[in-house]
Design an enzyme around this catalytic site. Structure first.
Site, PDB file in Angstrom:
ATOM      1  N   PHE A 157     109.007  22.720  57.444  1.00 53.99           N
ATOM      2  CA  PHE A 157     110.057  22.668  57.918  1.00 53.99           C
ATOM      3  C   PHE A 157     110.897  23.642  57.616  1.00 53.99           C
ATOM      4  O   PHE A 157     110.393  23.793  56.204  1.00 53.99           O
ATOM      5  CB  PHE A 157     110.667  21.006  57.710  1.00 53.99           C
ATOM      6  CG  PHE A 157     111.373  21.016  59.069  1.00 53.99           C
ATOM      7  CD1 PHE A 157     111.179  20.623  60.459  1.00 53.99           C
ATOM      8  CD2 PHE A 157     112.806  20.670  58.829  1.00 53.99           C
ATOM      9  CE1 PHE A 157     111.848  20.379  60.683  1.00 53.99           C
ATOM     10  CE2 PHE A 157     113.503  20.808  59.598  1.00 53.99           C
ATOM     11  CZ  PHE A 157     113.437  20.058  60.451  1.00 53.99           C
ATOM     12  N   HIS A 208     119.517  11.018  58.326  1.00 53.10           N
ATOM     13  CA  HIS A 208     118.273  10.877  57.562  1.00 53.10           C
ATOM     14  C   HIS A 208     118.254  12.135  56.614  1.00 53.10           C
ATOM     15  O   HIS A 208     117.761  12.032  55.613  1.00 53.10           O
ATOM     16  CB  HIS A 208     118.189  12.253  58.981  1.00 53.10           C
ATOM     17  CG  HIS A 208     116.356  12.976  59.271  1.00 53.10           C
ATOM     18  ND1 HIS A 208     115.226  12.103  58.876  1.00 53.10           N
ATOM     19  CD2 HIS A 208     115.637  13.718  58.459  1.00 53.10           C
ATOM     20  CE1 HIS A 208     114.107  12.176  58.955  1.00 53.10           C
ATOM     21  NE2 HIS A 208     114.358  13.968  58.473  1.00 53.10           N
ATOM     22  N   ALA A 243     113.792  22.864  52.046  1.00 52.45           N
ATOM     23  CA  ALA A 243     115.084  22.789  52.581  1.00 52.45           C
ATOM     24  C   ALA A 243     115.470  21.751  53.830  1.00 52.45           C
ATOM     25  O   ALA A 243     114.703  21.456  54.359  1.00 52.45           O
ATOM     26  CB  ALA A 243     116.090  24.175  53.210  1.00 52.45           C
ATOM     27  N   VAL A 244     116.746  21.003  52.756  1.00 52.14           N
ATOM     28  CA  VAL A 244     117.531  19.943  53.911  1.00 52.14           C
ATOM     29  C   VAL A 244     118.420  20.500  53.644  1.00 52.14           C
ATOM     30  O   VAL A 244     119.136  20.535  53.344  1.00 52.14           O
ATOM     31  CB  VAL A 244     117.204  18.386  53.073  1.00 52.14           C
ATOM     32  CG1 VAL A 244     117.176  17.307  54.388  1.00 52.14           C
ATOM     33  CG2 VAL A 244     115.441  18.420  52.042  1.00 52.14           C
ATOM     34  N   ILE A 245     118.771  20.148  55.382  1.00 52.29           N
ATOM     35  CA  ILE A 245     120.204  21.002  55.763  1.00 52.29           C
ATOM     36  C   ILE A 245     120.744  19.824  56.339  1.00 52.29           C
ATOM     37  O   ILE A 245     120.168  18.776  57.029  1.00 52.29           O
ATOM     38  CB  ILE A 245     119.937  21.939  57.358  1.00 52.29           C
ATOM     39  CG1 ILE A 245     118.971  23.038  56.071  1.00 52.29           C
ATOM     40  CG2 ILE A 245     121.581  22.623  57.097  1.00 52.29           C
ATOM     41  CD1 ILE A 245     118.759  24.697  56.789  1.00 52.29           C
ATOM     42  N   ARG A 299     121.381  30.547  49.342  1.00 54.41           N
ATOM     43  CA  ARG A 299     120.735  30.440  48.095  1.00 54.41           C
ATOM     44  C   ARG A 299     119.320  30.828  48.808  1.00 54.41           C
ATOM     45  O   ARG A 299     118.283  30.282  47.495  1.00 54.41           O
ATOM     46  CB  ARG A 299     121.173  28.811  48.477  1.00 54.41           C
ATOM     47  CG  ARG A 299     122.005  28.357  48.015  1.00 54.41           C
ATOM     48  CD  ARG A 299     122.316  27.139  48.314  1.00 54.41           C
ATOM     49  NE  ARG A 299     124.188  26.811  47.167  1.00 54.41           N
ATOM     50  CZ  ARG A 299     124.969  26.283  47.747  1.00 54.41           C
ATOM     51  NH1 ARG A 299     125.159  27.569  49.547  1.00 54.41           N
ATOM     52  NH2 ARG A 299     126.421  26.300  47.617  1.00 54.41           N
ATOM     53  N   SER A 345     110.006  18.134  53.551  1.00 54.31           N
ATOM     54  CA  SER A 345     110.286  17.421  52.663  1.00 54.31           C
ATOM     55  C   SER A 345     109.976  16.782  52.016  1.00 54.31           C
ATOM     56  O   SER A 345     109.929  16.446  50.804  1.00 54.31           O
ATOM     57  CB  SER A 345     112.164  17.942  52.061  1.00 54.31           C
ATOM     58  OG  SER A 345     112.639  19.298  52.239  1.00 54.31           O
ATOM     59  N   TRP A 346     109.783  15.725  52.789  1.00 57.31           N
ATOM     60  CA  TRP A 346     108.937  14.067  52.732  1.00 57.31           C
ATOM     61  C   TRP A 346     107.711  13.351  52.256  1.00 57.31           C
ATOM     62  O   TRP A 346     107.640  13.396  50.907  1.00 57.31           O
ATOM     63  CB  TRP A 346     109.364  13.707  53.657  1.00 57.31           C
ATOM     64  CG  TRP A 346     108.836  12.357  53.524  1.00 57.31           C
ATOM     65  CD1 TRP A 346     107.874  11.274  53.971  1.00 57.31           C
ATOM     66  CD2 TRP A 346     109.635  10.576  53.454  1.00 57.31           C
ATOM     67  NE1 TRP A 346     108.393  10.174  54.163  1.00 57.31           N
ATOM     68  CE2 TRP A 346     109.302   9.918  53.360  1.00 57.31           C
ATOM     69  CE3 TRP A 346     111.246  10.796  52.848  1.00 57.31           C
ATOM     70  CZ2 TRP A 346     109.819   8.183  52.981  1.00 57.31           C
ATOM     71  CZ3 TRP A 346     111.900   9.768  52.468  1.00 57.31           C
ATOM     72  CH2 TRP A 346     110.706   8.609  52.874  1.00 57.31           C
ATOM     73  N   GLU A 347     106.625  15.394  52.211  1.00 57.74           N
ATOM     74  CA  GLU A 347     105.453  15.123  51.614  1.00 57.74           C
ATOM     75  C   GLU A 347     105.342  14.987  50.805  1.00 57.74           C
ATOM     76  O   GLU A 347     104.413  15.716  50.267  1.00 57.74           O
ATOM     77  CB  GLU A 347     104.767  15.930  53.041  1.00 57.74           C
ATOM     78  CG  GLU A 347     104.615  14.764  54.388  1.00 57.74           C
ATOM     79  CD  GLU A 347     105.827  15.086  54.979  1.00 57.74           C
ATOM     80  OE1 GLU A 347     106.057  14.120  55.818  1.00 57.74           O
ATOM     81  OE2 GLU A 347     106.530  16.244  55.626  1.00 57.74           O
TER      82      GLU A 347
END
Length: 158
Positions: free
Chosen positions: A23, A89, A81-83, A128, A57-59
């Site tokens: 993702f 969420h 990466a969590v945006i 980043r 990211s959850w996994e």
């Protein structure tokens, strides 16, 4: 005089696994490139590097835990990466991924480097992942190398 322990930045002979989320792959592919660059510059043998791709990211913590419990790797590197979006969420995913990754490291004794971007904007993530802010994948890999060597030194000293 106190004895000082510090990890070296040589990856020669060390085995690594990189857990990377698909993702936001336009970001995570750059993080992975940075991590591979750091490892090879530090002398890692590409044959001793495994890359495991997960949906998001959850996994990451689940797969990282599985790899750590196998005790085949000197260190693990987590990249995702969590945006932030318009819903909560982001808070759930980012927080739980961070907690899960930290738990794996403390429970297994295997160094786990945190290369998970948690940004407010896409621009911050791009910065980043190799633009203005360096590459956090590179940084995470260097941390993994240093911690693998530090733990090896500490375990031999006792």
């Amino acid at each position: 005089m106190p004895k000082v322990f510090e990890g070296q930045l040589s990856a020669a002979g060390l085995r690594f696994a990189i857990v990377v989320s698909r993702f936001n792959s336009f970001i995570t592919d750059r993080l992975l490139g940075g991590a591979m660059d750091a490892l090879t510059r530090a002398g890692a043998d590409p044959e001793l590097i495994d890359i495991v791709k997960v949906p998001g990211s959850w996994e990451v913590p689940l797969v990282t835990g599985e790899l750590a419990r196998q005790h085949r790797y000197d260190a693990l590197i987590c990249l995702s990466a969590v945006i932030r979006g318009e819903t909560p969420h982001f808070d759930y995913v980012a927080g739980e991924a961070a907690k899960g990754i930290a738990h794996v490291s403390s429970e297994t004794g295997v160094p786990v480097a945190f290369g998970v971007l948690t940004t407010n904007t896409l621009e911050q993530a791009i910065d980043r992942a190799g633009a203005k802010g360096g590459n956090k994948g590179f940084d995470a890999a260097m941390t993994a190398i240093e911690m693998a060597n530090l733990l090896r030194t500490l375990r031999q000293a006792t």
